[in-house]
Design an enzyme around this catalytic site. Structure first.
Site, PDB file in Angstrom:
ATOM      1  N   SER A  51      58.108  62.181  55.237  1.00 46.83           N
ATOM      2  CA  SER A  51      59.370  62.336  55.950  1.00 46.83           C
ATOM      3  C   SER A  51      59.628  63.830  56.091  1.00 46.83           C
ATOM      4  O   SER A  51      58.897  64.644  55.517  1.00 46.83           O
ATOM      5  CB  SER A  51      60.499  61.659  55.157  1.00 46.83           C
ATOM      6  OG  SER A  51      61.720  61.796  55.852  1.00 46.83           O
ATOM      7  N   ARG A  52      60.667  64.185  56.856  1.00 46.66           N
ATOM      8  CA  ARG A  52      60.968  65.618  57.000  1.00 46.66           C
ATOM      9  C   ARG A  52      61.614  66.156  55.730  1.00 46.66           C
ATOM     10  O   ARG A  52      61.669  67.349  55.514  1.00 46.66           O
ATOM     11  CB  ARG A  52      61.850  65.863  58.220  1.00 46.66           C
ATOM     12  CG  ARG A  52      61.041  65.820  59.520  1.00 46.66           C
ATOM     13  CD  ARG A  52      61.908  65.831  60.742  1.00 46.66           C
ATOM     14  NE  ARG A  52      62.864  64.729  60.720  1.00 46.66           N
ATOM     15  CZ  ARG A  52      63.635  64.381  61.739  1.00 46.66           C
ATOM     16  NH1 ARG A  52      63.589  65.069  62.859  1.00 46.66           N
ATOM     17  NH2 ARG A  52      64.476  63.373  61.643  1.00 46.66           N
ATOM     18  N   TYR A  79      55.003  66.181  57.536  1.00 49.54           N
ATOM     19  CA  TYR A  79      53.983  65.345  58.186  1.00 49.54           C
ATOM     20  C   TYR A  79      52.606  65.973  58.060  1.00 49.54           C
ATOM     21  O   TYR A  79      51.607  65.284  57.912  1.00 49.54           O
ATOM     22  CB  TYR A  79      54.324  65.134  59.670  1.00 49.54           C
ATOM     23  CG  TYR A  79      55.672  64.480  59.926  1.00 49.54           C
ATOM     24  CD1 TYR A  79      56.292  63.681  58.957  1.00 49.54           C
ATOM     25  CD2 TYR A  79      56.329  64.655  61.139  1.00 49.54           C
ATOM     26  CE1 TYR A  79      57.514  63.081  59.201  1.00 49.54           C
ATOM     27  CE2 TYR A  79      57.562  64.045  61.392  1.00 49.54           C
ATOM     28  CZ  TYR A  79      58.147  63.269  60.414  1.00 49.54           C
ATOM     29  OH  TYR A  79      59.361  62.672  60.660  1.00 49.54           O
ATOM     30  N   HIS A 116      56.461  61.079  69.184  1.00 54.15           N
ATOM     31  CA  HIS A 116      55.124  60.474  69.069  1.00 54.15           C
ATOM     32  C   HIS A 116      54.004  61.437  69.445  1.00 54.15           C
ATOM     33  O   HIS A 116      52.982  61.497  68.780  1.00 54.15           O
ATOM     34  CB  HIS A 116      55.019  59.214  69.959  1.00 54.15           C
ATOM     35  CG  HIS A 116      55.831  58.067  69.456  1.00 54.15           C
ATOM     36  ND1 HIS A 116      55.917  56.867  70.128  1.00 54.15           N
ATOM     37  CD2 HIS A 116      56.597  57.934  68.338  1.00 54.15           C
ATOM     38  CE1 HIS A 116      56.711  56.041  69.438  1.00 54.15           C
ATOM     39  NE2 HIS A 116      57.132  56.665  68.370  1.00 54.15           N
ATOM     40  N   LYS A 120      54.938  52.023  69.947  1.00 50.31           N
ATOM     41  CA  LYS A 120      55.314  52.064  71.367  1.00 50.31           C
ATOM     42  C   LYS A 120      56.720  52.673  71.466  1.00 50.31           C
ATOM     43  O   LYS A 120      57.445  52.675  70.472  1.00 50.31           O
ATOM     44  CB  LYS A 120      55.235  50.664  71.991  1.00 50.31           C
ATOM     45  CG  LYS A 120      56.147  49.616  71.315  1.00 50.31           C
ATOM     46  CD  LYS A 120      57.542  49.617  71.891  1.00 50.31           C
ATOM     47  CE  LYS A 120      58.545  49.147  70.927  1.00 50.31           C
ATOM     48  NZ  LYS A 120      59.852  49.749  71.074  1.00 50.31           N
ATOM     49  N   ASP A 179      62.314  51.295  75.059  1.00 50.97           N
ATOM     50  CA  ASP A 179      62.532  50.559  73.824  1.00 50.97           C
ATOM     51  C   ASP A 179      62.271  49.067  73.990  1.00 50.97           C
ATOM     52  O   ASP A 179      61.628  48.440  73.155  1.00 50.97           O
ATOM     53  CB  ASP A 179      63.974  50.782  73.347  1.00 50.97           C
ATOM     54  CG  ASP A 179      64.062  50.794  71.841  1.00 50.97           C
ATOM     55  OD1 ASP A 179      63.591  51.772  71.241  1.00 50.97           O
ATOM     56  OD2 ASP A 179      64.565  49.823  71.256  1.00 50.97           O
TER      57      ASP A 179
END
Length: 325
Positions: free
Chosen positions: A35-36, A57, A78, A96, A175
């Site tokens: 995670s960040r 990451y 992404h 996706k 979405d």
């Protein structure tokens, strides 16, 4: 087939789904999460029993033990996240919609081919055994000649930040619409000769509702819609000259029913022991990696790219713009 070690980038609800899935396939696959913030990664790792937690990451993609990187961040991220993994030589299963737009998709796929690293889009419906079964039944002739397809996917999401924000590639299309589009393409293909569309935009300029009608060269028609402004049955229908197929949820089909005339003659259920439905894309990824493939036969790169181009052209028609464009 070996079940390799998975590293998850992102800790949202979709990462939870993947963690639950890996628990069901083989707990040893739950290797790393990033995670960040380290704190978020540690919480996730503790909750789901992952070995490693990373506060960046980059640390995850550079861990030599990671065999597959699952990108579970918003659409807007992404591209950057996947590029980082590919540069590190790590195979990628990317949620996706694959990227924000076709330009990013093209660059990402070219990079993966150049580096000789596997990448595939995690559009889970493409990998499901039930999806293949729907196709087999449709082609068996039991409903006669398929002529019309309908697919709708709606959720009440109009106040969600990721739907409202252009910088997160908001709106219904990337979405939800992506599922309706994939449903139509899986069963009716892409030989479209005409289309008409409509779109309702929200206060931030994102598409909150959209409808698309496609006419195919052979006269078949597909009508699809997606909405963030309410609920619907999430039904997919394939209508033929002698009967029709009703798919109970195009986002995650649990079963489908075959009608001859207007009588129900057969019901097909998802495989017994299905975990979440996410397992098929994970297993397909490792299978492709084991076979030395650059892409998964279930979701070829060209299909991912074509769908991104299609969504770009729809957004252009509607005037829906992201900063990455």
């Amino acid at each position: 087939m070996h079940n390799g070690k998975v590293g998850i980038i992102g800790t949202g609800w979709i990462a939870d789904m993947m963690a639950r899935t890996l628990t069901g396939i083989d707990p040893k696959m739950k290797y790393a999460v990033a995670s960040r913030t380290l704190e978020k990664a540690q919480q996730f790792a503790a909750q789901w029993g992952f070995e490693k937690a990373y506060g960046s990451y980059r640390e995850l993609v550079e861990d030599p033990e990671v065999e597959l990187v699952y990108v579970a961040t918003p659409h807007s991220h992404h591209y950057d996240n996947s590029v980082m993994a590919i540069e590190a030589g790590k195979p990628v299963l990317c949620e996706k919609a694959f990227t924000a737009n076709a330009r990013q998709a093209d660059a990402l796929l070219n990079l993966a081919h150049k580096k000789g690293v596997f990448i595939t889009e995690a559009i889970w419906t493409r990998y499901m055994p039930l999806s293949a079964q729907i196709r087999q039944v449709m082609e068996s002739g039991i409903i006669g000649q398929p002529r019309l397809l309908n697919a709708s996917l709606c959720y009440m999401m109009e106040f969600k930040e990721r739907i409202l924000r252009p910088d997160l590639c908001g709106g219904a299309l990337l979405d939800l619409g992506v599922y309706s589009i994939n449903f139509a393409r899986m069963y009716f293909g892409k030989d479209v000769v005409a289309r008409s569309t409509s779109c309702v935009k929200g206060t931030t300029g994102m598409d909150m509702y959209n409808a698309i009608s496609w006419t195919y060269r052979d006269g078949r028609v597909a009508n699809i819609q997606s909405s963030t402004m309410g609920l619907c049955g999430r039904i997919g229908q394939i209508c033929g000259t002698e009967g029709y197929i009703i798919v109970d949820n195009i986002n995650c089909p649990q079963k489908f029913t075959v009608f001859k005339d207007y009588e129900s003659i057969a019901v097909y259920d998802k495989p017994a022991g299905q975990i979440t439905g996410y397992e098929y894309q994970v297993l397909a990824s490792f299978d492709a990696i084991d076979r030395g493939l650059m892409e998964s036969p279930y979701m070829p790169h060209q299909e991912t790219l074509d769908i991104m181009k299609l969504m770009d052209s729809l957004r252009k028609e509607w005037g829906v713009v992201y900063p990455m464009d």
